[in-house]
Write a protein that holds these residues in place. Sequence first.
Motif, PDB file in Angstrom:
ATOM      1  N   LEU A  25       0.841  -1.195   0.000  1.00 46.22           N
ATOM      2  CA  LEU A  25       0.000   0.000   0.000  1.00 46.22           C
ATOM      3  C   LEU A  25       0.874   1.241   0.000  1.00 46.22           C
ATOM      4  O   LEU A  25       1.860   1.306   0.740  1.00 46.22           O
ATOM      5  N   GLN A  26       0.508   2.235  -0.818  1.00 48.38           N
ATOM      6  CA  GLN A  26       1.218   3.508  -0.811  1.00 48.38           C
ATOM      7  C   GLN A  26       1.137   4.133   0.572  1.00 48.38           C
ATOM      8  O   GLN A  26       0.096   4.131   1.217  1.00 48.38           O
ATOM      9  N   GLY A  27       2.260   4.683   1.045  1.00 50.71           N
ATOM     10  CA  GLY A  27       2.299   5.305   2.350  1.00 50.71           C
ATOM     11  C   GLY A  27       1.800   6.733   2.336  1.00 50.71           C
ATOM     12  O   GLY A  27       1.421   7.281   1.294  1.00 50.71           O
ATOM     13  N   LYS A  28       1.844   7.346   3.505  1.00 52.29           N
ATOM     14  CA  LYS A  28       1.393   8.726   3.663  1.00 52.29           C
ATOM     15  C   LYS A  28       2.289   9.679   2.878  1.00 52.29           C
ATOM     16  O   LYS A  28       1.817  10.635   2.263  1.00 52.29           O
ATOM     17  N   GLU A  29       3.585   9.421   2.881  1.00 53.24           N
ATOM     18  CA  GLU A  29       4.542  10.203   2.110  1.00 53.24           C
ATOM     19  C   GLU A  29       4.842   9.481   0.800  1.00 53.24           C
ATOM     20  O   GLU A  29       4.722   8.251   0.713  1.00 53.24           O
ATOM     21  N   ASP A  30       5.250  10.258  -0.212  1.00 55.86           N
ATOM     22  CA  ASP A  30       5.494   9.667  -1.530  1.00 55.86           C
ATOM     23  C   ASP A  30       6.564   8.590  -1.506  1.00 55.86           C
ATOM     24  O   ASP A  30       6.528   7.648  -2.307  1.00 55.86           O
ATOM     25  N   ASN A  31       7.524   8.709  -0.602  1.00 56.28           N
ATOM     26  CA  ASN A  31       8.647   7.771  -0.575  1.00 56.28           C
ATOM     27  C   ASN A  31       8.439   6.618   0.404  1.00 56.28           C
ATOM     28  O   ASN A  31       9.365   5.869   0.690  1.00 56.28           O
ATOM     29  N   THR A  32       7.231   6.452   0.910  1.00 55.45           N
ATOM     30  CA  THR A  32       6.962   5.374   1.867  1.00 55.45           C
ATOM     31  C   THR A  32       5.876   4.439   1.344  1.00 55.45           C
ATOM     32  O   THR A  32       5.052   4.807   0.507  1.00 55.45           O
ATOM     33  N   PHE A  33       5.900   3.216   1.873  1.00 51.20           N
ATOM     34  CA  PHE A  33       4.833   2.262   1.565  1.00 51.20           C
ATOM     35  C   PHE A  33       4.695   1.288   2.720  1.00 51.20           C
ATOM     36  O   PHE A  33       5.576   1.173   3.584  1.00 51.20           O
ATOM     37  N   TYR A  34       3.556   0.591   2.735  1.00 57.08           N
ATOM     38  CA  TYR A  34       3.278  -0.414   3.753  1.00 57.08           C
ATOM     39  C   TYR A  34       3.267  -1.803   3.112  1.00 57.08           C
ATOM     40  O   TYR A  34       2.909  -1.971   1.938  1.00 57.08           O
ATOM     41  N   SER A  35       3.624  -2.785   3.928  1.00 53.16           N
ATOM     42  CA  SER A  35       3.469  -4.183   3.528  1.00 53.16           C
ATOM     43  C   SER A  35       2.757  -4.927   4.644  1.00 53.16           C
ATOM     44  O   SER A  35       2.828  -4.544   5.810  1.00 53.16           O
ATOM     45  N   ALA A  36       2.066  -6.009   4.272  1.00 47.23           N
ATOM     46  CA  ALA A  36       1.423  -6.866   5.266  1.00 47.23           C
ATOM     47  C   ALA A  36       1.529  -8.307   4.798  1.00 47.23           C
ATOM     48  O   ALA A  36       1.571  -8.580   3.592  1.00 47.23           O
ATOM     49  N   SER A 276       5.303 -17.397  -6.139  1.00 52.85           N
ATOM     50  CA  SER A 276       4.159 -16.578  -6.559  1.00 52.85           C
ATOM     51  C   SER A 276       4.333 -15.106  -6.199  1.00 52.85           C
ATOM     52  O   SER A 276       4.684 -14.771  -5.069  1.00 52.85           O
ATOM     53  N   VAL A 277       4.075 -14.226  -7.176  1.00 54.24           N
ATOM     54  CA  VAL A 277       4.086 -12.784  -6.935  1.00 54.24           C
ATOM     55  C   VAL A 277       2.658 -12.369  -6.629  1.00 54.24           C
ATOM     56  O   VAL A 277       1.762 -12.510  -7.469  1.00 54.24           O
ATOM     57  N   ASN A 278       2.424 -11.856  -5.417  1.00 52.69           N
ATOM     58  CA  ASN A 278       1.062 -11.687  -4.912  1.00 52.69           C
ATOM     59  C   ASN A 278       0.453 -10.316  -5.156  1.00 52.69           C
ATOM     60  O   ASN A 278      -0.750 -10.201  -5.378  1.00 52.69           O
ATOM     61  N   LYS A 279       1.258  -9.262  -5.087  1.00 47.37           N
ATOM     62  CA  LYS A 279       0.695  -7.909  -5.176  1.00 47.37           C
ATOM     63  C   LYS A 279       1.729  -6.959  -5.755  1.00 47.37           C
ATOM     64  O   LYS A 279       2.934  -7.149  -5.593  1.00 47.37           O
ATOM     65  N   LEU A 280       1.202  -5.899  -6.392  1.00 44.16           N
ATOM     66  CA  LEU A 280       2.034  -4.855  -6.979  1.00 44.16           C
ATOM     67  C   LEU A 280       1.638  -3.502  -6.412  1.00 44.16           C
ATOM     68  O   LEU A 280       0.482  -3.279  -6.061  1.00 44.16           O
ATOM     69  N   LEU A 281       2.613  -2.608  -6.385  1.00 43.03           N
ATOM     70  CA  LEU A 281       2.349  -1.215  -6.033  1.00 43.03           C
ATOM     71  C   LEU A 281       3.180  -0.339  -6.948  1.00 43.03           C
ATOM     72  O   LEU A 281       4.415  -0.373  -6.899  1.00 43.03           O
ATOM     73  N   TRP A 282       2.486   0.433  -7.793  1.00 38.35           N
ATOM     74  CA  TRP A 282       3.191   1.393  -8.620  1.00 38.35           C
ATOM     75  C   TRP A 282       3.193   2.706  -7.850  1.00 38.35           C
ATOM     76  O   TRP A 282       2.173   3.355  -7.709  1.00 38.35           O
ATOM     77  N   LEU A 289       8.219   0.619  -9.146  1.00 36.10           N
ATOM     78  CA  LEU A 289       7.251  -0.464  -9.006  1.00 36.10           C
ATOM     79  C   LEU A 289       7.733  -1.415  -7.911  1.00 36.10           C
ATOM     80  O   LEU A 289       8.908  -1.797  -7.883  1.00 36.10           O
ATOM     81  N   PHE A 290       6.819  -1.788  -7.020  1.00 36.90           N
ATOM     82  CA  PHE A 290       7.147  -2.702  -5.936  1.00 36.90           C
ATOM     83  C   PHE A 290       6.314  -3.976  -6.087  1.00 36.90           C
ATOM     84  O   PHE A 290       5.161  -3.930  -6.521  1.00 36.90           O
ATOM     85  N   SER A 291       6.904  -5.095  -5.707  1.00 40.61           N
ATOM     86  CA  SER A 291       6.212  -6.377  -5.784  1.00 40.61           C
ATOM     87  C   SER A 291       6.490  -7.182  -4.523  1.00 40.61           C
ATOM     88  O   SER A 291       7.558  -7.075  -3.921  1.00 40.61           O
ATOM     89  N   CYS A 292       5.520  -8.005  -4.125  1.00 32.63           N
ATOM     90  CA  CYS A 292       5.719  -8.861  -2.952  1.00 32.63           C
ATOM     91  C   CYS A 292       5.329 -10.282  -3.302  1.00 32.63           C
ATOM     92  O   CYS A 292       4.554 -10.529  -4.224  1.00 32.63           O
ATOM     93  N   SER A 293       5.857 -11.217  -2.514  1.00 30.41           N
ATOM     94  CA  SER A 293       5.804 -12.608  -2.948  1.00 30.41           C
ATOM     95  C   SER A 293       5.662 -13.587  -1.789  1.00 30.41           C
ATOM     96  O   SER A 293       5.902 -13.254  -0.628  1.00 30.41           O
ATOM     97  N   ASP A 294       5.329 -14.819  -2.158  1.00 28.92           N
ATOM     98  CA  ASP A 294       5.347 -15.918  -1.198  1.00 28.92           C
ATOM     99  C   ASP A 294       6.754 -16.189  -0.679  1.00 28.92           C
ATOM    100  O   ASP A 294       6.917 -16.882   0.336  1.00 28.92           O
ATOM    101  N   ASP A 295       7.787 -15.673  -1.376  1.00 26.00           N
ATOM    102  CA  ASP A 295       9.162 -15.871  -0.903  1.00 26.00           C
ATOM    103  C   ASP A 295       9.529 -14.958   0.266  1.00 26.00           C
ATOM    104  O   ASP A 295      10.683 -14.900   0.682  1.00 26.00           O
TER     105      ASP A 295
END
Length: 309
Positions: A25-36, A276-282, A289-295
Amino acid sequence: MMRAKITVDKKNTFTGHKEPVYTLLQGKEDNTFYSAAGDGMVVEWDMEKPEEGRLVAKVPSSVYGICYHQERNLLIIGQNFQGLHFVDADSRKEIKNLKITTSSIFDIQVDSGRAYVACGDGELVVVDLDTCTITKRIKNSEKSARSISLNPANNHMAVGYSDNKIRVYDTTTCELIKVIEGHENSVFSVKYSPDGLHLLSGSRDAHLKIWNTEAEYALHKSIVAHMYTVNNIDFSKDGKHFATCSMDKTIKVWDASSFRLLKVIDKSRHAGHGTSVNKLLWSVNDMNLFSCSDDRSISHWVINEGQAL
């Protein structure tokens, strides 16, 4: 037809989660993001400092869906088999929690004063953010509601379901206005284009389908996009490109006007993900571009557009 040459550079890898990472998820600031992830941890990252993840919240079970409400500075976290946690994005303190389901929570989206929650029992739950109470439960399928996308251009909300269908609702009334059929398996991802003219959908049938919103969601194009399930779709913020990711371990970058494939990002050529690549965040920050995975990892890709071919 002229098309731009795309190059991809892997900039960083973010590690620390102990289970598969399911959402970004895009964070509050442009240079931040969240993962879960499956470990129940929600982490805030600075895109330039992969070694400095900050724990925002920890819940007892997997997190598939998170959402940020800017006006209230609230991070909304979906805890599987339980409900929603409302956390102040600055203090990281939980303000309230709301039990809404005993099933999985696959997606959360906010519009004005409402949160829409896609649940594994087929329910679409509407939550009033002023009172943190459930205002409506919408159930049009016995199969999971997997993905939600909002289109401010026409006040439509598309929801992808595991009964192979996409249902379109009016966000003002929450009334069902269209059922779209075309996929042969579960619809794992739906995404409106930034201009609102197209709805893209990705499915367990490995197909990417493009629907014309101005022609009552008529099918514009169907593409065999991946070898296995299309897990997620996200657009670049300028609307020129979109990316898809899959259970086949690849990420693909596409031209958003022609729907042509421009680049395949994989393990052998780009040190991509091994599972498996589960989610993307541009990111809103240029072509990141950010990607997260089962790895259990998150990858940071810099997408560069060269001269037209």
